[in-house]
Design an enzyme around this catalytic site. Structure first.
Site, PDB file in Angstrom:
ATOM      1  N   GLY A  88      69.825  -5.504 -15.925  1.00  0.00           N
ATOM      2  CA  GLY A  88      69.098  -6.457 -15.084  1.00  0.00           C
ATOM      3  C   GLY A  88      68.212  -7.373 -15.905  1.00  0.00           C
ATOM      4  N   TYR A 115      61.428  -5.516   0.791  1.00  0.00           N
ATOM      5  CA  TYR A 115      61.145  -5.245  -0.631  1.00  0.00           C
ATOM      6  C   TYR A 115      59.692  -4.786  -0.797  1.00  0.00           C
ATOM      7  CZ  TYR A 115      60.550  -6.431  -5.644  1.00  0.00           C
ATOM      8  OH  TYR A 115      60.273  -6.414  -6.993  1.00  0.00           O
ATOM      9  N   LYS A 158      58.100  -1.192  -2.026  1.00  0.00           N
ATOM     10  CA  LYS A 158      57.205  -1.066  -3.191  1.00  0.00           C
ATOM     11  C   LYS A 158      55.907  -0.344  -2.819  1.00  0.00           C
ATOM     12  CE  LYS A 158      59.661  -2.911  -6.524  1.00  0.00           C
ATOM     13  NZ  LYS A 158      60.202  -2.067  -7.601  1.00  0.00           N
TER      14      LYS A 158
HETATM   15  P1  NAD Z   1      67.312  -7.083 -11.508  1.00  0.00           P
HETATM   16  O1  NAD Z   1      67.755  -7.313 -10.102  1.00  0.00           O
HETATM   17  O2  NAD Z   1      67.531  -8.137 -12.493  1.00  0.00           O
HETATM   18  O3  NAD Z   1      67.979  -5.760 -12.056  1.00  0.00           O
HETATM   19  C1  NAD Z   1      68.031  -4.600 -11.296  1.00  0.00           C
HETATM   20  C2  NAD Z   1      69.124  -3.721 -11.822  1.00  0.00           C
HETATM   21  O4  NAD Z   1      69.267  -2.614 -10.925  1.00  0.00           O
HETATM   22  C3  NAD Z   1      70.498  -4.401 -11.919  1.00  0.00           C
HETATM   23  O5  NAD Z   1      70.993  -4.256 -13.216  1.00  0.00           O
HETATM   24  C4  NAD Z   1      71.345  -3.637 -10.919  1.00  0.00           C
HETATM   25  O6  NAD Z   1      72.678  -3.458 -11.367  1.00  0.00           O
HETATM   26  C5  NAD Z   1      70.645  -2.292 -10.886  1.00  0.00           C
HETATM   27  N1  NAD Z   1      70.942  -1.517  -9.685  1.00  0.00           N
HETATM   28  C6  NAD Z   1      71.086  -1.959  -8.411  1.00  0.00           C
HETATM   29  N2  NAD Z   1      71.427  -0.932  -7.621  1.00  0.00           N
HETATM   30  C7  NAD Z   1      71.508   0.171  -8.407  1.00  0.00           C
HETATM   31  C8  NAD Z   1      71.811   1.517  -8.176  1.00  0.00           C
HETATM   32  N3  NAD Z   1      72.154   1.959  -6.965  1.00  0.00           N
HETATM   33  N4  NAD Z   1      71.782   2.375  -9.218  1.00  0.00           N
HETATM   34  C9  NAD Z   1      71.455   1.944 -10.447  1.00  0.00           C
HETATM   35  N5  NAD Z   1      71.168   0.664 -10.738  1.00  0.00           N
HETATM   36  C10 NAD Z   1      71.196  -0.210  -9.724  1.00  0.00           C
HETATM   37  O7  NAD Z   1      65.783  -6.638 -11.443  1.00  0.00           O
HETATM   38  P2  NAD Z   1      64.641  -6.849 -12.551  1.00  0.00           P
HETATM   39  O8  NAD Z   1      64.103  -8.197 -12.349  1.00  0.00           O
HETATM   40  O9  NAD Z   1      65.140  -6.479 -13.879  1.00  0.00           O
HETATM   41  O10 NAD Z   1      63.565  -5.833 -12.027  1.00  0.00           O
HETATM   42  C11 NAD Z   1      63.350  -4.566 -12.620  1.00  0.00           C
HETATM   43  C12 NAD Z   1      62.214  -3.885 -11.879  1.00  0.00           C
HETATM   44  O11 NAD Z   1      61.030  -4.703 -11.973  1.00  0.00           O
HETATM   45  C13 NAD Z   1      62.467  -3.700 -10.384  1.00  0.00           C
HETATM   46  O12 NAD Z   1      61.848  -2.512  -9.951  1.00  0.00           O
HETATM   47  C14 NAD Z   1      61.765  -4.887  -9.761  1.00  0.00           C
HETATM   48  O13 NAD Z   1      61.381  -4.624  -8.435  1.00  0.00           O
HETATM   49  C15 NAD Z   1      60.565  -5.001 -10.677  1.00  0.00           C
HETATM   50  N6  NAD Z   1      59.980  -6.339 -10.638  1.00  0.00           N
HETATM   51  C16 NAD Z   1      60.663  -7.407 -11.119  1.00  0.00           C
HETATM   52  C17 NAD Z   1      60.096  -8.663 -11.052  1.00  0.00           C
HETATM   53  C18 NAD Z   1      60.820  -9.884 -11.569  1.00  0.00           C
HETATM   54  O14 NAD Z   1      60.324 -10.997 -11.369  1.00  0.00           O
HETATM   55  N7  NAD Z   1      61.954  -9.736 -12.258  1.00  0.00           N
HETATM   56  C19 NAD Z   1      58.831  -8.823 -10.500  1.00  0.00           C
HETATM   57  C20 NAD Z   1      58.182  -7.726  -9.974  1.00  0.00           C
HETATM   58  C21 NAD Z   1      58.747  -6.465 -10.072  1.00  0.00           C
HETATM   59  N1  SER Z   2      60.079 -11.611  -8.738  1.00  0.00           N
HETATM   60  C1  SER Z   2      60.135 -10.659  -7.693  1.00  0.00           C
HETATM   61  C2  SER Z   2      60.755 -11.246  -6.466  1.00  0.00           C
HETATM   62  O1  SER Z   2      60.625 -12.435  -6.307  1.00  0.00           O
HETATM   63  C3  SER Z   2      58.755 -10.148  -7.383  1.00  0.00           C
HETATM   64  O2  SER Z   2      58.802  -8.782  -7.304  1.00  0.00           O
HETATM   65  O3  SER Z   2      61.330 -10.534  -5.715  1.00  0.00           O
END
Ligand code: NAD
Ligand code: SER
Length: 320
Positions: A15, A145, A149
């Site tokens: 991800g 979502y 969380k």
């Molecule tokens: P992303 O969507 O890019 O990646 C998530 C990954 O989870 C993907 O690789 C997907 O294949 C995998 N996934 C989905 N379902 C699955 C399952 N059943 N089993 C195993 N893997 C599975 O998300 P990200 O941006 O890398 O976010 C990572 C974490 O950080 C998450 O918990 C997200 O909520 C949190 N987060 C991200 C952001 C952001 O802006 N990117 C902001 C706040 C919080």
């Molecule tokens: N970047 C994330 C979203 O927009 C925040 O958790 O879902």
């Protein structure tokens, strides 16, 4: 006595965050000691240079098999369905985000694992103050979502108090990065804008020009995770759900900063359903608790982030 962290499993390694966190952890612990846990998308490029394993967080056995096979002691649990994708399929968001976390926590209980699990600014909602949101505040989100969380933060706290599990985490703002495109969030425009600019295309932005949200550059996101995981546990009164702040800017301010480097860059603003989500989130975050308890401090601001993003994307897309 707990052994030193040495065998790490990153779940959701392909991800947006996992794809940069995994290589970073490999530099610290050694390539063979950091296992990329993937689901639908297999590791490619640098990520494919180290070990990888299929993990579905909704299937506890697949987590446990990976933990046993690779003698894992630390899990970075990055698998989730993000805000916009979660509104399209709330049932899947609950399953992956809540049942998936429950499975990881149960595996942590069984195999004495340390866990990093990120929450999000999506825990906040329309009743939360818009500016300088304190650590302890109203958590009444209106997205599935956000609901997952808040549930996740409470679940982690339960496992910490009841079983003494070492679970840690932050509430990430929108993450901006160049390696992997974001996976269906409300803050995705802040990454997509760069790709359009580099390719000299007009960007149609799905939030209003005056939409201000908290954001963070990927190196700071990784720094926060590593700092918190290395922090002295006796100093941590929250363990999970730490507010962390990077920068805050409007979509228009981001476009203007990009335009300084790409003068012909053009943006049209056409808000869609994600505007409604963005409007429920705060604009600035008070992260003084993280600063006090584990020394958090971001390194990047809007100006330095935009310059670095454009340089990285030029290399990646235009090969110079
Ligand atoms: P992303 O969507 O890019 O990646 C998530 C990954 O989870 C993907 O690789 C997907 O294949 C995998 N996934 C989905 N379902 C699955 C399952 N059943 N089993 C195993 N893997 C599975 O998300 P990200 O941006 O890398 O976010 C990572 C974490 O950080 C998450 O918990 C997200 O909520 C949190 N987060 C991200 C952001 C952001 O802006 N990117 C902001 C706040 C919080
Ligand atoms: N970047 C994330 C979203 O927009 C925040 O958790 O879902």
């Amino acid at each position: 006595m707990r052994k030193e962290s040495r065998r790490v499993l990153v779940i959701g390694a392909t991800g947006q965050i996992g794809s940069e966190l995994t290589p970073y952890l490999r530099k610290i612990y050694g390539s063979s000691n950091v296992i990329a846990g993937y689901h639908k998308r297999k590791p490619s490029g640098t990520l494919a240079k180290g070990p990888s394993v299929y993990v579905d967080v909704c299937d506890r056995r697949s987590i446990e098999e990976a933990v046993k096979k690779y003698d894992i002691d630390t899990v970075y649990h990055m698998a989730a369905i993000l805000s916009a994708a979660g509104e399209k399929n709330p049932q899947l968001a609950w399953k992956v985000n809540v049942e998936g976390l429950y499975n990881v926590l149960e595996a942590a209980r069984e195999y004495d694992l340390r866990v990093f699990w990120p929450s999000s600014i999506a825990v906040f909602g329309p009743k939360t103050p818009k500016y300088n949101v304190p650590q302890d505040t109203i958590l009444c989100p209106t997205t599935m979502y956000g609901v997952t969380k808040v549930t996740g933060e409470l679940l982690c706290k339960y496992y910490i108090d009841k079983y003494g599990i070492d679970v840690r985490g932050v509430r990430y703002p929108g993450i901006i990065s160049s390696e992997t495109l974001p996976g269906g969030g409300t803050t995705d425009y802040a990454v997509e804008m760069f790709y359009a600019a580099i390719e000299h295309k007009k960007y149609v932005c799905f939030v209003r020009e005056d939409t201000v949200l908290p954001m963070m550059y990927m190196p700071d996101a990784i720094k926060a995770a590593i700092m918190l995981m290395n922090a002295d546990r006796s100093k941590l009164t929250y363990m999970v759900g730490y507010n962390v702040s990077g920068m805050s800017f409007s979509a228009g301010e981001l476009a203007a900063e990009i335009k300084k480097h790409v003068p012909d860059f053009e943006v049209e603003y056409k808000p869609d359903f994600r505007q409604k989500i963005a409007d429920t989130w705060p604009k600035t975050i008070d992260d003084s608790v993280a600063r006090k308890e584990w020394g958090w401090k971001p390194d990047w601001d809007l100006k330095s982030m935009v310059k670095d993003m454009l340089e990285k994307l030029k290399k990646k897309i235009l090969h110079y």
